[in-house]
Write a protein that holds these residues in place. Structure first.
Motif, PDB file in Angstrom:
ATOM      1  N   ALA A  41       0.854  -1.183   0.000  1.00  0.00           N
ATOM      2  CA  ALA A  41       0.000   0.000   0.000  1.00  0.00           C
ATOM      3  C   ALA A  41       0.892   1.236   0.000  1.00  0.00           C
ATOM      4  O   ALA A  41       2.012   1.213   0.516  1.00  0.00           O
ATOM      5  CB  ALA A  41      -0.910   0.013   1.224  1.00  0.00           C
ATOM      6  N   PHE A  42       0.379   2.307  -0.598  1.00  0.00           N
ATOM      7  CA  PHE A  42       1.106   3.574  -0.615  1.00  0.00           C
ATOM      8  C   PHE A  42       0.133   4.697  -0.971  1.00  0.00           C
ATOM      9  O   PHE A  42      -0.933   4.449  -1.528  1.00  0.00           O
ATOM     10  CB  PHE A  42       2.282   3.542  -1.603  1.00  0.00           C
ATOM     11  N   GLU A  43       0.521   5.913  -0.636  1.00  0.00           N
ATOM     12  CA  GLU A  43      -0.264   7.082  -0.992  1.00  0.00           C
ATOM     13  C   GLU A  43       0.349   7.747  -2.214  1.00  0.00           C
ATOM     14  O   GLU A  43       1.569   7.861  -2.317  1.00  0.00           O
ATOM     15  CB  GLU A  43      -0.317   8.099   0.152  1.00  0.00           C
ATOM     16  N   ILE A  44      -0.524   8.193  -3.097  1.00  0.00           N
ATOM     17  CA  ILE A  44      -0.110   8.995  -4.232  1.00  0.00           C
ATOM     18  C   ILE A  44      -0.307  10.448  -3.827  1.00  0.00           C
ATOM     19  O   ILE A  44      -1.390  10.838  -3.357  1.00  0.00           O
ATOM     20  CB  ILE A  44      -0.932   8.645  -5.487  1.00  0.00           C
ATOM     21  N   ILE A  45       0.720  11.233  -3.968  1.00  0.00           N
ATOM     22  CA  ILE A  45       0.681  12.625  -3.515  1.00  0.00           C
ATOM     23  C   ILE A  45      -0.228  13.438  -4.431  1.00  0.00           C
ATOM     24  O   ILE A  45      -0.100  13.399  -5.654  1.00  0.00           O
ATOM     25  CB  ILE A  45       2.100  13.216  -3.472  1.00  0.00           C
ATOM     26  N   THR A  46      -1.147  14.163  -3.807  1.00  0.00           N
ATOM     27  CA  THR A  46      -2.064  15.046  -4.527  1.00  0.00           C
ATOM     28  C   THR A  46      -2.048  16.406  -3.838  1.00  0.00           C
ATOM     29  O   THR A  46      -1.586  16.524  -2.706  1.00  0.00           O
ATOM     30  CB  THR A  46      -3.507  14.484  -4.536  1.00  0.00           C
ATOM     31  N   PRO A  47      -2.582  17.433  -4.500  1.00  0.00           N
ATOM     32  CA  PRO A  47      -2.587  18.764  -3.884  1.00  0.00           C
ATOM     33  C   PRO A  47      -3.565  18.893  -2.713  1.00  0.00           C
ATOM     34  O   PRO A  47      -3.515  19.858  -1.971  1.00  0.00           O
ATOM     35  CB  PRO A  47      -2.982  19.711  -5.022  1.00  0.00           C
ATOM     36  N   VAL A  48      -4.461  17.929  -2.560  1.00  0.00           N
ATOM     37  CA  VAL A  48      -5.431  17.981  -1.464  1.00  0.00           C
ATOM     38  C   VAL A  48      -5.046  16.983  -0.387  1.00  0.00           C
ATOM     39  O   VAL A  48      -4.182  16.129  -0.586  1.00  0.00           O
ATOM     40  CB  VAL A  48      -6.881  17.721  -1.965  1.00  0.00           C
ATOM     41  N   GLN A  49      -5.721  17.057   0.738  1.00  0.00           N
ATOM     42  CA  GLN A  49      -5.415  16.217   1.895  1.00  0.00           C
ATOM     43  C   GLN A  49      -5.610  14.728   1.574  1.00  0.00           C
ATOM     44  O   GLN A  49      -6.520  14.344   0.845  1.00  0.00           O
ATOM     45  CB  GLN A  49      -6.311  16.612   3.064  1.00  0.00           C
ATOM     46  N   ASP A  50      -4.731  13.896   2.144  1.00  0.00           N
ATOM     47  CA  ASP A  50      -4.889  12.450   2.021  1.00  0.00           C
ATOM     48  C   ASP A  50      -6.188  12.029   2.692  1.00  0.00           C
ATOM     49  O   ASP A  50      -6.467  12.436   3.817  1.00  0.00           O
ATOM     50  CB  ASP A  50      -3.749  11.707   2.729  1.00  0.00           C
ATOM     51  N   SER A  51      -6.970  11.228   1.975  1.00  0.00           N
ATOM     52  CA  SER A  51      -8.193  10.690   2.581  1.00  0.00           C
ATOM     53  C   SER A  51      -8.775   9.621   1.682  1.00  0.00           C
ATOM     54  O   SER A  51      -8.471   9.560   0.480  1.00  0.00           O
ATOM     55  CB  SER A  51      -9.237  11.783   2.816  1.00  0.00           C
ATOM     56  N   TYR A  52      -9.619   8.795   2.251  1.00  0.00           N
ATOM     57  CA  TYR A  52     -10.293   7.758   1.475  1.00  0.00           C
ATOM     58  C   TYR A  52     -11.350   8.345   0.550  1.00  0.00           C
ATOM     59  O   TYR A  52     -11.887   7.650  -0.288  1.00  0.00           O
ATOM     60  CB  TYR A  52     -10.923   6.722   2.393  1.00  0.00           C
ATOM     61  N   THR A  53     -11.642   9.621   0.686  1.00  0.00           N
ATOM     62  CA  THR A  53     -12.608  10.265  -0.212  1.00  0.00           C
ATOM     63  C   THR A  53     -11.915  11.128  -1.275  1.00  0.00           C
ATOM     64  O   THR A  53     -12.587  11.796  -2.047  1.00  0.00           O
ATOM     65  CB  THR A  53     -13.608  11.130   0.589  1.00  0.00           C
ATOM     66  N   ASN A  54     -10.603  11.085  -1.321  1.00  0.00           N
ATOM     67  CA  ASN A  54      -9.847  11.834  -2.331  1.00  0.00           C
ATOM     68  C   ASN A  54     -10.340  11.425  -3.717  1.00  0.00           C
ATOM     69  O   ASN A  54     -10.492  10.244  -4.015  1.00  0.00           O
ATOM     70  CB  ASN A  54      -8.358  11.528  -2.167  1.00  0.00           C
ATOM     71  N   GLN A  55     -10.569  12.401  -4.582  1.00  0.00           N
ATOM     72  CA  GLN A  55     -11.128  12.153  -5.909  1.00  0.00           C
ATOM     73  C   GLN A  55     -10.187  11.399  -6.845  1.00  0.00           C
ATOM     74  O   GLN A  55     -10.613  10.945  -7.912  1.00  0.00           O
ATOM     75  CB  GLN A  55     -11.544  13.478  -6.554  1.00  0.00           C
ATOM     76  N   LEU A  56      -8.933  11.233  -6.459  1.00  0.00           N
ATOM     77  CA  LEU A  56      -8.000  10.488  -7.292  1.00  0.00           C
ATOM     78  C   LEU A  56      -8.473   9.050  -7.508  1.00  0.00           C
ATOM     79  O   LEU A  56      -8.192   8.444  -8.538  1.00  0.00           O
ATOM     80  CB  LEU A  56      -6.596  10.492  -6.670  1.00  0.00           C
ATOM     81  N   ALA A  57      -9.211   8.500  -6.568  1.00  0.00           N
ATOM     82  CA  ALA A  57      -9.701   7.116  -6.683  1.00  0.00           C
ATOM     83  C   ALA A  57     -10.481   6.902  -7.972  1.00  0.00           C
ATOM     84  O   ALA A  57     -10.351   5.850  -8.612  1.00  0.00           O
ATOM     85  CB  ALA A  57     -10.547   6.740  -5.473  1.00  0.00           C
ATOM     86  N   ASP A  58     -11.279   7.881  -8.382  1.00  0.00           N
ATOM     87  CA  ASP A  58     -12.052   7.746  -9.617  1.00  0.00           C
ATOM     88  C   ASP A  58     -11.122   7.566 -10.823  1.00  0.00           C
ATOM     89  O   ASP A  58     -11.353   6.708 -11.672  1.00  0.00           O
ATOM     90  CB  ASP A  58     -12.959   8.956  -9.838  1.00  0.00           C
ATOM     91  N   HIS A  59     -10.084   8.375 -10.878  1.00  0.00           N
ATOM     92  CA  HIS A  59      -9.104   8.266 -11.965  1.00  0.00           C
ATOM     93  C   HIS A  59      -8.404   6.907 -11.922  1.00  0.00           C
ATOM     94  O   HIS A  59      -8.229   6.259 -12.958  1.00  0.00           O
ATOM     95  CB  HIS A  59      -8.073   9.389 -11.863  1.00  0.00           C
ATOM     96  N   LEU A  60      -7.996   6.477 -10.734  1.00  0.00           N
ATOM     97  CA  LEU A  60      -7.290   5.207 -10.598  1.00  0.00           C
ATOM     98  C   LEU A  60      -8.166   4.031 -11.020  1.00  0.00           C
ATOM     99  O   LEU A  60      -7.698   3.126 -11.726  1.00  0.00           O
ATOM    100  CB  LEU A  60      -6.804   5.024  -9.153  1.00  0.00           C
ATOM    101  N   HIS A  61      -9.428   4.041 -10.616  1.00  0.00           N
ATOM    102  CA  HIS A  61     -10.349   2.970 -11.025  1.00  0.00           C
ATOM    103  C   HIS A  61     -10.424   2.874 -12.548  1.00  0.00           C
ATOM    104  O   HIS A  61     -10.303   1.783 -13.109  1.00  0.00           O
ATOM    105  CB  HIS A  61     -11.757   3.207 -10.459  1.00  0.00           C
ATOM    106  N   ARG A  62     -10.618   4.008 -13.202  1.00  0.00           N
ATOM    107  CA  ARG A  62     -10.724   4.018 -14.666  1.00  0.00           C
ATOM    108  C   ARG A  62      -9.428   3.538 -15.322  1.00  0.00           C
ATOM    109  O   ARG A  62      -9.445   2.714 -16.228  1.00  0.00           O
ATOM    110  CB  ARG A  62     -11.071   5.414 -15.177  1.00  0.00           C
ATOM    111  N   PHE A  63      -8.317   4.088 -14.854  1.00  0.00           N
ATOM    112  CA  PHE A  63      -7.015   3.764 -15.434  1.00  0.00           C
ATOM    113  C   PHE A  63      -6.761   2.262 -15.400  1.00  0.00           C
ATOM    114  O   PHE A  63      -6.396   1.660 -16.417  1.00  0.00           O
ATOM    115  CB  PHE A  63      -5.904   4.508 -14.676  1.00  0.00           C
ATOM    116  N   PHE A  64      -6.936   1.644 -14.251  1.00  0.00           N
ATOM    117  CA  PHE A  64      -6.626   0.217 -14.119  1.00  0.00           C
ATOM    118  C   PHE A  64      -7.704  -0.674 -14.745  1.00  0.00           C
ATOM    119  O   PHE A  64      -7.384  -1.722 -15.290  1.00  0.00           O
ATOM    120  CB  PHE A  64      -6.362  -0.144 -12.660  1.00  0.00           C
TER     121      PHE A  64
END
Length: 105
Positions: A41-64
């Motif tokens: 497990a690891f965190e991907i650095i984003t400009p917003v606070q780390d959280s399980y609701t970070n919007q990056l998850a949507d991008h990651l789901h699509r990408f993979f």
């Protein structure tokens, strides 16, 4: 689970995860890399606070999903939890896809 062959698979996956974690640790877009058994497990650095609701998850789901790889992003935290039957080649493909993804962020 207690069979010697299963134990060997877990050891093999863990060793590969440890090598991949070393690669990730030096990446500018990644922090807090950790390995526990067959889980990375690891965190991907984003400009917003780390959280399980970070919007990056949507991008990651699509990408993979486009690459037919099932991973578990929770916000900006990505978990790799492969089945014990994964081959070295398949795991290598997962690792390469992750690097491609984080290089593009």
């Amino acid at each position: 689970f207690l069979a010697p062959a299963c134990r060997q698979q877990r050891i093999r996956i863990n060793q590969q995860h440890m090598q991949f974690a070393d690669r990730l640790s030096g990446h500018k877009a990644v922090k807090n890399v950790r390995v526990t058994g067959t889980i990375v497990a690891f965190e991907i650095i984003t400009p917003v606070q780390d959280s399980y609701t970070n919007q990056l998850a949507d991008h990651l789901h699509r990408f993979f999903r486009e690459r037919r790889i099932m991973l578990r992003p929770l916000g900006n935290t990505l978990y790799i939890m492969p089945p014990y039957c994964i081959t070295d080649e398949e795991l290598g493909l997962v690792y390469m896809s992750i690097l491609e993804c984080i290089d593009g962020i």
